[in-house]
Structure formats: structure tokens, C-alpha cells
Scaffold this motif. Structure first.
Motif, PDB file in Angstrom:
ATOM      1  N   ARG A   1       0.830  -1.205   0.000  1.00 19.01           N
ATOM      2  CA  ARG A   1       0.000   0.000   0.000  1.00 19.01           C
ATOM      3  C   ARG A   1       0.864   1.254   0.000  1.00 19.01           C
ATOM      4  N   LEU A   2       1.972   1.212   0.730  1.00 17.18           N
ATOM      5  CA  LEU A   2       2.887   2.356   0.725  1.00 17.18           C
ATOM      6  C   LEU A   2       3.469   2.572  -0.674  1.00 17.18           C
ATOM      7  N   ARG A   3       3.779   1.486  -1.357  1.00 18.29           N
ATOM      8  CA  ARG A   3       4.290   1.612  -2.725  1.00 18.29           C
ATOM      9  C   ARG A   3       3.227   2.215  -3.639  1.00 18.29           C
ATOM     10  N   LYS A   4       2.005   1.753  -3.484  1.00 24.98           N
ATOM     11  CA  LYS A   4       0.922   2.266  -4.321  1.00 24.98           C
ATOM     12  C   LYS A   4       0.786   3.779  -4.149  1.00 24.98           C
ATOM     13  N   LEU A   5       0.931   4.253  -2.917  1.00 26.68           N
ATOM     14  CA  LEU A   5       0.769   5.679  -2.650  1.00 26.68           C
ATOM     15  C   LEU A   5       1.993   6.480  -3.070  1.00 26.68           C
ATOM     16  N   TYR A   6       3.154   6.121  -2.509  1.00 31.48           N
ATOM     17  CA  TYR A   6       4.329   6.980  -2.666  1.00 31.48           C
ATOM     18  C   TYR A   6       5.089   6.755  -3.974  1.00 31.48           C
ATOM     19  N   VAL A   7       4.897   5.598  -4.611  1.00 32.24           N
ATOM     20  CA  VAL A   7       5.543   5.344  -5.905  1.00 32.24           C
ATOM     21  C   VAL A   7       4.555   5.561  -7.040  1.00 32.24           C
ATOM     22  N   ASP A   8       3.443   4.818  -7.022  1.00 34.67           N
ATOM     23  CA  ASP A   8       2.532   4.822  -8.159  1.00 34.67           C
ATOM     24  C   ASP A   8       1.718   6.110  -8.274  1.00 34.67           C
ATOM     25  N   HIS A   9       1.157   6.583  -7.154  1.00 28.13           N
ATOM     26  CA  HIS A   9       0.270   7.746  -7.214  1.00 28.13           C
ATOM     27  C   HIS A   9       1.017   9.074  -7.156  1.00 28.13           C
ATOM     28  N   LEU A  10       1.964   9.173  -6.225  1.00 29.27           N
ATOM     29  CA  LEU A  10       2.615  10.464  -5.985  1.00 29.27           C
ATOM     30  C   LEU A  10       3.950  10.621  -6.715  1.00 29.27           C
ATOM     31  N   GLY A  11       4.570   9.528  -7.118  1.00 29.44           N
ATOM     32  CA  GLY A  11       5.882   9.617  -7.742  1.00 29.44           C
ATOM     33  C   GLY A  11       6.946  10.161  -6.807  1.00 29.44           C
ATOM     34  N   PHE A  12       6.709  10.066  -5.520  1.00 26.79           N
ATOM     35  CA  PHE A  12       7.668  10.579  -4.537  1.00 26.79           C
ATOM     36  C   PHE A  12       8.893   9.676  -4.429  1.00 26.79           C
ATOM     37  N   LEU A  13       8.686   8.376  -4.531  1.00 24.11           N
ATOM     38  CA  LEU A  13       9.776   7.400  -4.498  1.00 24.11           C
ATOM     39  C   LEU A  13       9.942   6.785  -5.884  1.00 24.11           C
ATOM     40  N   PRO A  14      11.148   6.348  -6.217  1.00 18.09           N
ATOM     41  CA  PRO A  14      11.384   5.743  -7.532  1.00 18.09           C
ATOM     42  C   PRO A  14      10.747   4.369  -7.642  1.00 18.09           C
ATOM     43  N   ALA A  15      10.414   3.980  -8.860  1.00 19.12           N
ATOM     44  CA  ALA A  15       9.795   2.681  -9.083  1.00 19.12           C
ATOM     45  C   ALA A  15      10.793   1.545  -8.923  1.00 19.12           C
ATOM     46  N   SER A  16      12.048   1.790  -9.276  1.00 22.10           N
ATOM     47  CA  SER A  16      13.092   0.782  -9.129  1.00 22.10           C
ATOM     48  C   SER A  16      14.323   1.447  -8.536  1.00 22.10           C
ATOM     49  N   ILE A  17      15.149   0.672  -7.864  1.00 20.80           N
ATOM     50  CA  ILE A  17      16.274   1.251  -7.131  1.00 20.80           C
ATOM     51  C   ILE A  17      17.545   0.440  -7.321  1.00 20.80           C
ATOM     52  N   LYS A  18      18.674   1.161  -7.267  1.00 21.29           N
ATOM     53  CA  LYS A  18      19.991   0.533  -7.341  1.00 21.29           C
ATOM     54  C   LYS A  18      20.575   0.290  -5.958  1.00 21.29           C
TER      55      LYS A  18
ATOM     56  N   LEU B   1       9.837  -5.335   1.769  1.00 22.82           N
ATOM     57  CA  LEU B   1       9.650  -6.235   0.635  1.00 22.82           C
ATOM     58  C   LEU B   1       8.419  -5.845  -0.173  1.00 22.82           C
ATOM     59  N   GLY B   2       7.354  -5.413   0.507  1.00 27.51           N
ATOM     60  CA  GLY B   2       6.176  -4.942  -0.212  1.00 27.51           C
ATOM     61  C   GLY B   2       6.417  -3.630  -0.928  1.00 27.51           C
ATOM     62  N   LEU B   3       7.236  -2.769  -0.324  1.00 26.60           N
ATOM     63  CA  LEU B   3       7.553  -1.476  -0.927  1.00 26.60           C
ATOM     64  C   LEU B   3       8.454  -1.638  -2.147  1.00 26.60           C
ATOM     65  N   TYR B   4       9.454  -2.496  -2.020  1.00 26.14           N
ATOM     66  CA  TYR B   4      10.380  -2.750  -3.126  1.00 26.14           C
ATOM     67  C   TYR B   4      10.584  -4.260  -3.296  1.00 26.14           C
ATOM     68  N   PRO B   5       9.674  -4.925  -4.012  1.00 24.50           N
ATOM     69  CA  PRO B   5       9.826  -6.361  -4.282  1.00 24.50           C
ATOM     70  C   PRO B   5      11.110  -6.626  -5.070  1.00 24.50           C
ATOM     71  N   PRO B   6      11.552  -7.874  -5.105  1.00 21.86           N
ATOM     72  CA  PRO B   6      12.833  -8.187  -5.768  1.00 21.86           C
ATOM     73  C   PRO B   6      12.961  -7.662  -7.191  1.00 21.86           C
ATOM     74  N   HIS B   7      11.881  -7.713  -7.974  1.00 22.20           N
ATOM     75  CA  HIS B   7      11.991  -7.302  -9.378  1.00 22.20           C
ATOM     76  C   HIS B   7      12.189  -5.802  -9.537  1.00 22.20           C
ATOM     77  N   THR B   8      12.022  -5.020  -8.456  1.00 22.93           N
ATOM     78  CA  THR B   8      12.233  -3.572  -8.531  1.00 22.93           C
ATOM     79  C   THR B   8      13.638  -3.171  -8.099  1.00 22.93           C
ATOM     80  N   ARG B   9      14.447  -4.140  -7.686  1.00 23.82           N
ATOM     81  CA  ARG B   9      15.815  -3.867  -7.241  1.00 23.82           C
ATOM     82  C   ARG B   9      16.820  -4.417  -8.243  1.00 23.82           C
ATOM     83  N   ASP B  10      17.914  -3.678  -8.442  1.00 19.86           N
ATOM     84  CA  ASP B  10      18.942  -4.124  -9.377  1.00 19.86           C
ATOM     85  C   ASP B  10      19.511  -5.479  -8.978  1.00 19.86           C
ATOM     86  N   ALA B  11      20.059  -6.179  -9.960  1.00 25.00           N
ATOM     87  CA  ALA B  11      20.632  -7.495  -9.702  1.00 25.00           C
ATOM     88  C   ALA B  11      21.780  -7.432  -8.711  1.00 25.00           C
TER      89      ALA B  11
END
Length: 511
Positions: free
Chosen positions: A135-152, A176-186
Motif C-alpha cells: 500500500r505504501l508503494r501504491k501511494l508513494y511510488v505509483d500515485h505520488l511519484g515521490f519514491l522511484p519505481a526501481s532502485i539501485k 519487501l512490499g515497498l520494493y519487491p525483488p523485481h524492482t531492485r537491481d541485480a
């Protein structure tokens, strides 16, 4: 009161009102109560409640770091030339049997694996804290664009937890819910998670290591016992539950054995889990549960509402940290978010220079914060996976504060260009004009379980955003928190331990 039922996602209209265009979100600090857990003590075996619950699948998949030799044939190892690896294992519990013989702990259907220890985060607790992170990802990433969608990396995050495992595990699940594995660099580096020794912990009211706070807690608990033990409400609880209390003292009371708050803890824990770990139906009587909650809230949290010392020793050190981080962001005059997000802090070495914080804590943390700000009222006990979002905003409209913002160029001409010492926890009355000016145009808003919180002292004209009292000016919020931020928490914890517990005159919270 037990498992949180999240509200539906914000609509576009609600988002527009919650995040007005004239304000830019600068920093968010999330404090979350851990997810569903087992009771902290085994109670009511005489009512058929199993002591051990089979809801902790994680104990079948444990991993530990082990140090081994650097090569074959080595007879000893050292950290300088050895090799670290993982040891996979599963945990089984033992308990006492007849004549003190050790026997495996088993669940209600004789399960031997996935058995929870007391106070342990369960599978359900992992699910709900992961859902919070989503839910935090939905708000701060998807809706507000405050946090990046993927991270290094996670350099822009501040991750912390109390020394109690369920708090750490809940924070990790939320991440893990905020940044699932597929959103983090290898090659995403290991997370940095901050912790403290129990003696230094302020992420919950630390009565075990703060003697004066322990004395205050006992005094307010005793007052609650004096206030409630002989009431009709307590007689109703005894009528409903007394048959399962100890035979030598079957009366339910604030200070009974088990304590009323302990009874409520077991009721809440059982309600959050499956039918195999249920109490008799009388424990779930709606009136009985309402009475238990009302009395427990009075016992545990009234001190924050009435005593400035209680606030200072119980939650003031934590809130001092929270405010200092926001002030640090304001002092650096961080610009609104750019289209391209940077994980780095632009060369700033300040440890407080982060964008998003996630702290795993407890019900007493959340209620202590809200009550100390005069915003708890007669609210229900915080459910599992409750959270407080403390959001810092920067205005792009100087008139939004209700006062004219002083030109920074004017102040730069009055003071040397060398970087001034940070404000940190410096009390509001001691701030210089330049330091006060650095706080102008910033606002603080709390959301408790996704509902905005209004702080009494922020209602004063000039202390909030025009038209919305939930947006408190940073200056006003800091001034309110300063009043219960300890100057030396450890020293104050060991001072006046046997002094009077109750203030001589009212010291209402939130002003």
C-alpha cells in the motif's frame, strides 16, 4: 482492535485534497506496529487454549551466517582469512513434560514444525505487513511519484527496528512490499538496518531501562486499578470470564493475575488467527471486549495525556529524533522532487539526510506518539500492523504560512557564508532568527492508519496551512514536541525516581 482492516485506496479527489499542489512532499517517516503475533505469555490452558501455535512457517527456513576455513585441510578459522557462508536449518521447540522430562512442543493437532515461540510474528503477521508495504508503494511510488519505481541501492532510506524480532521482521516484510525483488537491481547491495542496544532503545517506551518512567508507569497503572477495579464494568468482566481465572482469586481486575491487559492480549491474538487457537465464546463478548479496551487504554496511555514528564521519558526521545530529521531536511532547503530521482544525497554526509524512513515498533509506540500530541482521545488500542506516516512538505507559496517568509538573501547578508551548526534538537526559544527562518514554508502532517491527524496546538491561526488544520507548520510542530523532548534522556531516567508521579497542575498534551 486486533487485525487492521485497511481503508480502500484513496480516490483521485482524496489524493488531490491530501496532497495539494502548492505543497511538495519532502520526507516521510513511517512508524509501524508489527503484524499479528502469538501472545507474549501462555494463558488459559484451562480454557482449552494451546500454549504452542503452528503458525510460524519461517522457523522451517532459517539461515545463519557461519565462518568456515578458507580451504580444505585448514584446522582453524579466522575472520581475516576464512570464508563466510550460510547454514540452513529449521527450529523445533522443546518444553517440559511429566517429571520435568524434555518433550517436543507441539501444536493443537500435534504439529512439531512451524511452532511459534511466545510473542512471535506469525505467517498472518508477515502477510499483513507485506500488504502494508504494498500500500505504501501504491501511494508513494505509483500515485505520488515521490519514491522511484526501481532502485539501485537504499541510500535514501532509513530502516530501523527495536531489538524485538517481530518488529524487525515486520519492517523487513514492509520493505519487501515497498520494493519487491523485481524492482531492485541485480547487484543491489545489502540493506543497512539500524538497531540499538536495549539500554539505548527509544523506539518504544523503555520502562525496563528507564527507572523513572517505570515508576511513573506503575503509578498510573495503580491509579487505573483504583479507578476501575470496583466498578460495574469490572464486575461484568468477572461474571463473564471469572470461571477461567485462578481458583484462589477468580476476580478480573486491572492488576489481577493474569492482568486485564494480558487477558486482552490473548483475546486479540486468538482473534487474529485460526479456529484451532480460540478461547470460549465468552471472551469475545462485544461488551466485554469494549470494557477491556477502554480500561487498558486508560491504564497504559493516560499518562501521556496528563504528564509532560511521562511524555518526555516515554516517547520524547523518539519524537526528538523525528523532528531533528525533518529540521535537517528543511535546513538543507531540499528542492521539490526532480523528474529523475537520485538515490544519493548530493554529497551531504548528514546521517539524517534521507527521504523515506521505515521503523518497526509496537502498539505502545504509536499510541504514545498520538497521545503525547493530544491526538489519541479515546481511540481503540492500535491494531496489528497499524502505522503512523509523518510527512514533511515544502510550500511553493510563501503566503500559505499566513506570514511573510523572510528573504534568504537578506539573512545571507547578515551572517557569514560559512555553514552554520545544524539546529538538531535545539529548543525553539533558543533558535536564532536565521534558524527560525529556515523552518518557514514547511509543514508537517500525520496520518494514522491513512486518516489525517489534527493536533490541538496546530489549530491556532498561523500554525497551520490555510484551510487545513491537519497541516501543521514545522515551526509549530517542533515547538510542541520540544516541550517534551528530553535534554538528557538517560540522566532524566535515573533522576527523581521516587518523586511524586502526578503533576501538580494540568499539563495537557498537544500544545
Amino acid at each position: 482492535m486486533t487485525t487492521l482492516q485497511p481503508r480502500p485506496p484513496y480516490s483521485d479527489a482524496e489524493l488531490a485534497q491530501l496532497y495539494p499542489r502548492q505543497l511538495h512532499l519532502q520526507q516521510v517517516q513511517i512508524l509501524l506496529r508489527h503484524g499479528e503475533r502469538t501472545p507474549v505469555n501462555a494463558r488459559f490452558a484451562n480454557a482449552g487454549l494451546p500454549a504452542f501455535w503452528p503458525y510460524c512457517s519461517a522457523v522451517r527456513r532459517l539461515r545463519s551466517v557461519v565462518l568456515g576455513p578458507s580451504g580444505p585441510g585448514a584446522e582453524s578459522v579466522s575472520a581475516s582469512d576464512g570464508t563466510f557462508s550460510e547454514l540452513q536449518w529449521r527450529r523445533r521447540l522443546e518444553t517440559f513434560g511429566a517429571s520435568d522430562a524434555a518433550i517436543p512442543a507441539s501444536g493443537p493437532s500435534n504439529e512439531l514444525d512451524s511452532i511459534c515461540d511466545l510473542g512471535m510474528l506469525t505467517d498472518r503477521g508477515r502477510e499483513t505487513t507485506y500488504a502494508l508495504g504494498s500500500r505504501l508503494r501504491k501511494l508513494y511510488v505509483d500515485h505520488l511519484g515521490f519514491l522511484p519505481a526501481s532502485i539501485k541501492d537504499a541510500d535514501f532510506l532509513y530502516l530501523r527496528a527495536t531489538p524485538i524480532p517481530r518488529a524487525l521482521e515486520s519492517m523487513q516484510q514492509a520493505f519487501l512490499g515497498l520494493y519487491p525483488p523485481h524492482t531492485r537491481d541485480a547487484d543491489f547491495p545489502p540493506l543497512t538496518i539500524v538497531s540499538r542496544s536495549p539500554a539505548d532503545e527509544t523506539l518504544f517506551p523503555n520502562d525496563s531501562n528507564c527507572r523513572r518512567f517505570a515508576a511513573l508507569s506503575r503509578a498510573f497503572a495503580q491509579r487505573a486499578a483504583n479507578r476501575w477495579n470496583d466498578t460495574d464494568d469490572m464486575a461484568y468482566l468477572t461474571k463473564k470470564l471469572g470461571k477461567w481465572m485462578p481458583t484462589d482469586n477468580p476476580r478480573v481486575a486491572v492488576d489481577s493475575r493474569p492482568r486485564l491487559s494480558g487477558i486482552m492480549d490473548t483475546v486479540n491474538s486468538t482473534l487474529a488467527h485460526g479456529p484451532a487457537t480460540r478461547l470460549p465464546k465468552e471472551f469475545y463478548d462485544p461488551k466485554a471486549r469494549s470494557i477491556m479496551e477502554t480500561i487498558a487504554v486508560d491504564e497504559w496511555f493516560t499518562g501521556y495525556k496528563e504528564s509532560q514528564e511521562y511524555r518526555a521519558l516515554g516517547i520524547g526521545a523518539l519524537m526528538g529524533d523525528v523532528v531533528a530529521r525533518m529540521v535537517s531536511t528543511a535546513e538543507r532547503n531540499v528542492p521539490p522532487p526532480d523528474a529523475e530521482f537520485s538515490n544519493k544525497n548530493n554529497g551531504d554526509d548528514d546521517a539524517a539526510a534521507f527521504r523515506f524512513g521505515l521503523s518497526g515498533c509496537h502498539d505502545t509506540t504509536l499510541a504514545g506518539i498520538l497521545a503525547s500530541l493530544g491526538a489519541f482521545g479515546n481511540d481503540a488500542w492500535p491494531p496489528f500492523t497499524s502505522h503512523i506516516a509523518i510527512e514533511l512538505f515544502r510550500s511553493n507559496d510563501d503566503s500559505a504560512t499566513g506570514t511573510a517568509k523572510t528573504s534568504s538573501s537578506l539573512f545571507s547578508s547578515l551572517w557569514p557564508s560559512s555553514k552554520p551548526a545544524p539546529i538538531g534538537r535545539k529548543p525553539t526559544p533558543d533558535l536564532t532568527p536565521r534558524e527560525k527562518e529556515s523552518l518557514q514554508g514547511y509543514f508537517v502532517r500525520l496520518r494514522y492508519n491513512d486518516s489525517p491527524v489534527v493536533i490541538p496546538g496546530c489549530k491556532t491561526p498561523g500554525n497551520h496551512l490555510d484551510g487545513d488544520e491537519s497541516f501543521c507548520t514545522l515551526a509549530a510542530f517542533k515547538a510542541i514536541v520540544d516541550k517534551f523532548t528530553p535534554l538528557d534522556w538517560k540522566r532524566q531516567c535515573h533522576t527523581n525516581v521516587k518523586g511524586p508521579a502526578f503533576p501538580e497542575k494540568p499539563e495537557p498534551a498537544g500544545y
